[in-house]
Design a protein around this motif. Structure first.
Motif, PDB file in Angstrom:
ATOM      1  N   THR A  22      33.891  16.955  -8.911  1.00  0.00           N
ATOM      2  CA  THR A  22      33.423  17.986  -7.995  1.00  0.00           C
ATOM      3  C   THR A  22      34.073  19.281  -8.447  1.00  0.00           C
ATOM      4  OG1 THR A  22      33.244  16.443  -6.142  1.00  0.00           O
ATOM      5  CG2 THR A  22      33.389  18.794  -5.597  1.00  0.00           C
ATOM      6  N   VAL A  23      33.259  20.232  -8.859  1.00  0.00           N
ATOM      7  CA  VAL A  23      33.773  21.527  -9.314  1.00  0.00           C
ATOM      8  C   VAL A  23      33.842  22.473  -8.124  1.00  0.00           C
ATOM      9  CG1 VAL A  23      33.388  23.504 -10.827  1.00  0.00           C
ATOM     10  CG2 VAL A  23      32.814  21.200 -11.616  1.00  0.00           C
ATOM     11  N   ILE A  24      34.998  23.048  -7.904  1.00  0.00           N
ATOM     12  CA  ILE A  24      35.187  24.026  -6.837  1.00  0.00           C
ATOM     13  C   ILE A  24      35.143  25.434  -7.417  1.00  0.00           C
ATOM     14  CG2 ILE A  24      36.806  24.884  -5.092  1.00  0.00           C
ATOM     15  CD1 ILE A  24      37.730  21.925  -4.773  1.00  0.00           C
ATOM     16  N   ARG A  69      38.486  25.485 -13.244  1.00  0.00           N
ATOM     17  CA  ARG A  69      39.769  25.977 -12.716  1.00  0.00           C
ATOM     18  C   ARG A  69      40.259  25.106 -11.563  1.00  0.00           C
ATOM     19  NH1 ARG A  69      43.053  29.030 -14.454  1.00  0.00           N
ATOM     20  NH2 ARG A  69      43.565  29.935 -12.475  1.00  0.00           N
ATOM     21  N   THR A  70      39.345  24.782 -10.653  1.00  0.00           N
ATOM     22  CA  THR A  70      39.703  24.029  -9.465  1.00  0.00           C
ATOM     23  C   THR A  70      38.635  22.973  -9.215  1.00  0.00           C
ATOM     24  OG1 THR A  70      40.638  26.067  -8.542  1.00  0.00           O
ATOM     25  CG2 THR A  70      40.356  24.221  -7.027  1.00  0.00           C
ATOM     26  N   TRP A  81      41.498   9.931  -5.674  1.00  0.00           N
ATOM     27  CA  TRP A  81      41.064  11.252  -6.121  1.00  0.00           C
ATOM     28  C   TRP A  81      42.252  11.957  -6.764  1.00  0.00           C
ATOM     29  CZ3 TRP A  81      43.354  15.646  -4.113  1.00  0.00           C
ATOM     30  CH2 TRP A  81      44.133  15.470  -2.958  1.00  0.00           C
ATOM     31  N   TYR A  82      41.908  12.881  -7.663  1.00  0.00           N
ATOM     32  CA  TYR A  82      42.910  13.609  -8.418  1.00  0.00           C
ATOM     33  C   TYR A  82      42.546  15.091  -8.409  1.00  0.00           C
ATOM     34  CZ  TYR A  82      43.560   8.834 -10.009  1.00  0.00           C
ATOM     35  OH  TYR A  82      43.749   7.480 -10.045  1.00  0.00           O
ATOM     36  N   PRO A  83      43.467  15.950  -7.971  1.00  0.00           N
ATOM     37  CA  PRO A  83      43.156  17.382  -7.917  1.00  0.00           C
ATOM     38  C   PRO A  83      43.193  18.049  -9.293  1.00  0.00           C
ATOM     39  CG  PRO A  83      45.422  17.019  -7.233  1.00  0.00           C
ATOM     40  CD  PRO A  83      44.816  15.656  -7.470  1.00  0.00           C
ATOM     41  N   ILE A  84      42.381  19.084  -9.427  1.00  0.00           N
ATOM     42  CA  ILE A  84      42.409  19.955 -10.606  1.00  0.00           C
ATOM     43  C   ILE A  84      42.844  21.321 -10.081  1.00  0.00           C
ATOM     44  CG2 ILE A  84      41.097  21.009 -12.480  1.00  0.00           C
ATOM     45  CD1 ILE A  84      39.055  18.660 -12.078  1.00  0.00           C
ATOM     46  N   LYS A  85      43.971  21.794 -10.552  1.00  0.00           N
ATOM     47  CA  LYS A  85      44.523  23.075 -10.109  1.00  0.00           C
ATOM     48  C   LYS A  85      44.836  23.931 -11.325  1.00  0.00           C
ATOM     49  CE  LYS A  85      47.081  20.653  -6.488  1.00  0.00           C
ATOM     50  NZ  LYS A  85      48.447  20.410  -5.967  1.00  0.00           N
ATOM     51  N   ASN A  86      44.353  25.161 -11.305  1.00  0.00           N
ATOM     52  CA  ASN A  86      44.586  26.077 -12.421  1.00  0.00           C
ATOM     53  C   ASN A  86      44.206  25.451 -13.764  1.00  0.00           C
ATOM     54  OD1 ASN A  86      45.614  28.220 -10.806  1.00  0.00           O
ATOM     55  ND2 ASN A  86      47.516  27.070 -10.614  1.00  0.00           N
ATOM     56  N   GLY A  87      43.140  24.658 -13.753  1.00  0.00           N
ATOM     57  CA  GLY A  87      42.640  24.058 -14.978  1.00  0.00           C
ATOM     58  C   GLY A  87      43.349  22.791 -15.425  1.00  0.00           C
ATOM     59  N   VAL A  88      44.340  22.334 -14.663  1.00  0.00           N
ATOM     60  CA  VAL A  88      45.116  21.150 -15.017  1.00  0.00           C
ATOM     61  C   VAL A  88      44.768  20.001 -14.071  1.00  0.00           C
ATOM     62  CG1 VAL A  88      47.445  20.182 -15.251  1.00  0.00           C
ATOM     63  CG2 VAL A  88      47.016  22.566 -15.873  1.00  0.00           C
TER      64      VAL A  88
END
Length: 142
Positions: A22-24, A69-70, A81-88
């Motif tokens: 899911t792209v934010i 990015r997020t 689930w795994y977060p994507i923060k600042n591209g990481v």
């Protein structure tokens, strides 16, 4: 994070592949892709969300210019689930994650994250927290 990462990333808990994205927030990036041979991905195209068909043309050059990015990676097999923060991508085992930080991420983007993650995602979710319920620990433990 790049879409091509979905070709190789597996759930750290159950090893399921592919994960759902899911792209934010994404961004166009200036990258030289002239010498790129398609398809870049070997098994799964995360950009088109489909298995690779060697007889099909893929928009790899377009895909490689997009940075995520997020967002959220989700395992449909075990519900983690795994977060994507600042591209990481933060793909940590349950015992290495920070429940409060994960809840904060879910609250911050709750209007853009699928309900199944908000309500039932593992190892932490917002079920019972937002409506005045007691805070739950990971996997529903108080």
């Amino acid at each position: 994070m790049r879409y091509w990462g979905l070709d190789v990333l597996v759930c750290v808990h159950c090893k399921h592949h592919p994960l759902e994205l899911t792209v934010i927030e994404s961004e166009e990036q200036s990258i030289d892709v002239e010498k790129v041979e398609a398809p870049v991905c070997k098994e799964y195209c995360g950009y088109l969300r489909e298995k690779i068909d060697r007889n099909k043309a893929y928009p790899c050059r377009e895909c490689l210019r997009k940075g995520i990015r997020t967002g959220v990676l989700y395992c449909p097999n075990c519900g983690r689930w795994y977060p994507i923060k600042n591209g990481v991508v933060y793909m940590l085992t349950d015992n290495r994650r920070n429940p409060e930080r994960d809840r904060e991420f879910l609250r911050m983007f709750k209007d853009r994250i699928p309900g199944r993650i908000l309500e039932h995602g593992k190892p932490v979710n917002l079920h019972g927290v937002e409506e005045g319920g007691e805070k739950q620990g990971y996997l529903g433990h108080k």
